[in-house]
Structures are given as C-alpha cells and as structure tokens.
Write an enzyme that holds these catalytic residues in place. Structure first.
Site, PDB file in Angstrom:
ATOM      1  CE  LYS A  35      -0.343  -0.385   5.028  1.00 20.47           C
ATOM      2  NZ  LYS A  35      -1.214  -0.731   6.163  1.00 20.47           N
ATOM      3  NE  ARG A 128      -6.312   0.651  12.686  1.00 23.23           N
ATOM      4  CZ  ARG A 128      -5.223   0.609  11.925  1.00 23.23           C
ATOM      5  NH1 ARG A 128      -4.409   1.660  11.881  1.00 23.23           N
ATOM      6  NH2 ARG A 128      -4.930  -0.462  11.214  1.00 23.23           N
ATOM      7  CE1 TYR A 254      13.454  31.348   4.741  1.00 24.41           C
ATOM      8  CE2 TYR A 254      13.726  29.013   4.256  1.00 24.41           C
ATOM      9  CZ  TYR A 254      13.399  30.286   3.845  1.00 24.41           C
ATOM     10  OH  TYR A 254      13.006  30.509   2.565  1.00 24.41           O
ATOM     11  CG  MET A 302       9.897  23.487  -0.403  1.00 24.20           C
ATOM     12  SD  MET A 302       8.813  24.538  -1.370  1.00 24.20           S
ATOM     13  CE  MET A 302       7.843  25.324  -0.096  1.00 24.20           C
TER      14      MET A 302
HETATM   15  C1  LIG Z   1      -0.378  -1.725   6.829  1.00 27.04           C
HETATM   16  C2  LIG Z   1      -0.912  -2.977   7.368  1.00 27.04           C
HETATM   17  C3  LIG Z   1      -0.076  -4.087   7.536  1.00 27.04           C
HETATM   18  C4  LIG Z   1       1.424  -4.011   7.368  1.00 27.04           C
HETATM   19  O1  LIG Z   1       1.975  -3.371   8.501  1.00 27.04           O
HETATM   20  P1  LIG Z   1       3.556  -3.175   8.710  1.00 27.04           P
HETATM   21  O2  LIG Z   1       3.691  -2.651  10.069  1.00 27.04           O
HETATM   22  O3  LIG Z   1       3.978  -2.187   7.654  1.00 27.04           O
HETATM   23  O4  LIG Z   1       4.184  -4.482   8.487  1.00 27.04           O
HETATM   24  C5  LIG Z   1      -0.651  -5.271   7.936  1.00 27.04           C
HETATM   25  N1  LIG Z   1      -1.986  -5.368   8.170  1.00 27.04           N
HETATM   26  C6  LIG Z   1      -2.813  -4.311   8.044  1.00 27.04           C
HETATM   27  C7  LIG Z   1      -4.259  -4.463   8.341  1.00 27.04           C
HETATM   28  C8  LIG Z   1      -2.305  -3.081   7.662  1.00 27.04           C
HETATM   29  O5  LIG Z   1      -3.118  -2.026   7.556  1.00 27.04           O
END
Ligand SMILES: *Cc1c(COP(=O)(O)O)cnc(C)c1O
Length: 357
Positions: A35, A128, A254, A302
């Site tokens: 992802k 969640r 800065y 930046m």
């Molecule tokens: C992002 C995610 C993972 C992977 O997590 P990492 O800590 O990057 O290994 C696994 N399961 C779910 C549900 C996630 O959202």
C-alpha cells in the site's frame, strides 16, 4: 540538466527482505503489503519484483489494487480497508480483489452483486475496524442464510502493540482471536504486521501481512532495520551544490537557529521538505558523504538543507550526500525527527525520481 536528487531502489534487497519475512512466517504464507505506493518505493516496480514469490498482495484501497492490475499482474490482491461503495464489490469480483469487510453496510452490498472472495475483520482490541467477537456468530448466521458463506476466505485481525516486546497486548489479542474464530476451523486466519514476525512464539496462522520490513525499515521500537537483519531498500541521495566556510558567530538558514561556535565547513544539499525530507530533523541528524557520517546544521528548507563537512575536507560540490540508506538507516533519521521510518518512506514526494536496480 536535471537535479541529481534521487531515491535509489534496490530490488534485490526487497526480495531478500521478503524471503526473510517468509522464513519468519514459518507455516504461514506472507502476503506482501504494498500500500501507499509500495511504502513510497513505487507500487508497480515493487509488485513486479515480488511477483514470483508473494502468493498475494495487500493494499489499503481499490485504486492501489487497480495499479497492480495495470502493472500486468494477476495475483489476488487483499484490500485491507474493505470497499468504500456498493459498486466496488462487483469490481472486486471481476478483478480478483479480496476485500476485508468490516461492517454491516459492506456485508449488505455483497448481496447486490456477484460476491468476490472476501475476508471478515475481527476487532480484538485495536478498536479501529471490525466486528466484535460477540457479533461474529450472528454475522456468520446471516451470511449462511444469504448463501454468501462460500466466498468467505477467513478472518483477519490487526495487532495494536506488536512493535513493543514488553507489551502483553499481542498475546491477549491472539487469545481473543483464537477464541472468536475457533467455531469455524475450516476458514483461514490472517494476523501479523511486520512486527509480529519478530515476536517469539507468535502464531501467524495461514497468512501473515508484512509491510515495512520488506522495505528494510524497522517495525520494532528502539531497533533499526539492519539491527533486525533487514537490508535497506531505498537510498535517498542528493548532491552538494555549494560548500563554504562559516565563521564563529555566523548562522545558517531560516531563523538563524544554528550559530557557529568555531570555524565550520558546511555544504548545501539539494533536498528539503518539498522532497519529503522531514523539517523536524534538527542539527545533528545523521547523513553521509563519501561513506562518512556527517550531521545536519540548522533548519531544513523546502529545497535544500545544510550539513557539516568540517570532518570531511575531501567532500566537494557535486558529491552525493546520502540522507538515508545503507550508511544511515531511515529509522535513525526518523528518531531524530520524532517519527517512524514508515512516515519518511511514504512521504518522499513525486519530485524525487525513483531509480531501480
Ligand atoms: C499496513 C498494514 C499491515 C502491514 O503493517 P507493517 O507494520 O507495515 O508491516 C498489515 N496489516 C494491516 C491491516 C495493515 O493495515
């Protein structure tokens, strides 16, 4: 001539880290979590590199799953956040995407199209997403009644504290998950972000879900990726575009936050927060040039930042500075910026070209 700033991506290291995850997963299979544009590394290149090894990919949302198909890959893609609209369910069916469904709306949408292979999210304490264990029997009865059980692959849960070896939370969530799912032993179970692969005696069942470890960064509190035997995949580099001597009492950048106590040779590096380098990284945050570690000076701008070259007199304009990679782990930079490697890797902006090896 383009700016030389680049994120070099070592696909060999990526494959190595995947093999390590698979070895640690034992009897479970490791689905490759790609992802957020492959954690900033480029989802298409990452998915191609792992295509021969990973039996499934996992992403957050539909757009990311479609990118895997656009890359010409046909593996199942698990959609960890389920679907966002009823029309997505049919698309999942057509494309071979496996949404993790977490609420009753999503289950209702199943009835309105050809049901794809799907998973159910169980809330074991992260709070969640997901059905509570007490709700599962009714959910399963409804799915049975609607003839929608055949496509159900199994149950998914997610750990809140697997990065912390001193926490008892993961053991407790595992106990709750086992209890909640034991009435359906023929269905699969999926637990385990990267951190869970580093916990002794942690069951990972049928499918584990490593993400950050594939990219060589650490999932564990207080450890770097290399500490855990992982190989950094991204090396973020930018050229020195000027060097100068700063006299005692003079400042840089800065806010004039850093003031020279003694004569200092500094270099300006062509990278800044517009490229995703964290502005919260202060004076002393490590970088490297010519294989030697150096430190930042003053505030990150930046488009550029300053480094202390006093200890590396041979470093010249045009030399490349490593912001993170094989010499300085992204986890160290993240710690200096009050964040985690995940945020830095996913935050490298589109202005930085990715160069694959
Ligand atoms: C992002 C995610 C993972 C992977 O997590 P990492 O800590 O990057 O290994 C696994 N399961 C779910 C549900 C996630 O959202």
């Amino acid at each position: 001539m383009p700016r030389a700033t680049v994120a070099r991506i070592d696909l060999g290291a990526l494959k190595y880290n995947y093999q390590l995850a698979q070895a640690k997963a034992g009897a479970a299979q490791a689905m490759a979590v790609v992802k957020a544009d492959g954690y900033g590394h480029g989802i298409k290149a990452v998915a191609h590199a792992l295509a021969d090894d990973a039996g499934k990919f996992a992403v957050a949302c539909l757009e990311e799953a479609l990118e895997i198909r656009a890359a010409g890959l046909s593996q199942p893609v698990v959609m960890l956040q389920g679907v966002h609209g009823r029309e997505d369910v049919e698309l999942c069916f057509q494309q071979g995407f496996e949404p993790v469904l977490h609420n009753n709306h999503q289950l209702d949408w199943l009835a309105e199209s050809s049901a794809p292979a799907y998973w159910l999210k169980v809330n074991t304490g992260m709070n969640r997403l997901g059905f509570r264990p007490s709700e599962l029997p009714a959910v399963m009865a409804t799915l049975d009644g609607a003839g929608q059980r055949a496509e159900l692959q199994g149950f998914v849960t997610h750990f809140a504290c697997a990065d912390d070896t001193s926490s008892s939370m993961t053991r407790e969530q595992t106990r709750i998950f086992e209890q909640a799912t034991k009435a359906w032993p023929s269905l699969m179970r999926s637990v385990g972000n990267s951190a869970a692969h580093f916990l002794p005696d942690q069951p990972l069942y049928d499918w584990s879900r490593p993400g950050i470890m594939l990219y060589g960064a650490s999932p564990m509190i207080g450890k770097t990726g290399p500490d855990l035997g992982l190989k950094p995949v991204m090396t973020l580099e930018a050229p020195l575009i000027t060097t100068r001597i700063i006299k005692p009492g003079e400042s840089i950048g800065y806010g004039s936050t850093w003031v020279a106590q003694s004569e200092t040779r500094m270099g300006m590096v062509a990278i800044g927060y517009g490229d995703g380098y964290p502005r919260h990284a202060g004076t002393g945050t490590p970088a490297a040039v010519l294989g030697q570690r150096i430190g930042l000076l003053g505030r990150v701008s930046m488009d550029m930042l300053a480094v202390d070259l006093t200890g590396v007199p041979e470093a010249q304009e045009g030399d490349m500075v490593e912001l993170w990679g094989k010499t300085v782990s992204v986890d160290e930079v993240a710690a200096c910026a009050g964040t985690i490697g995940y945020e830095l890797l996913t935050g490298v902006t589109a202005r930085v070209p990715r160069d694959y090896h």
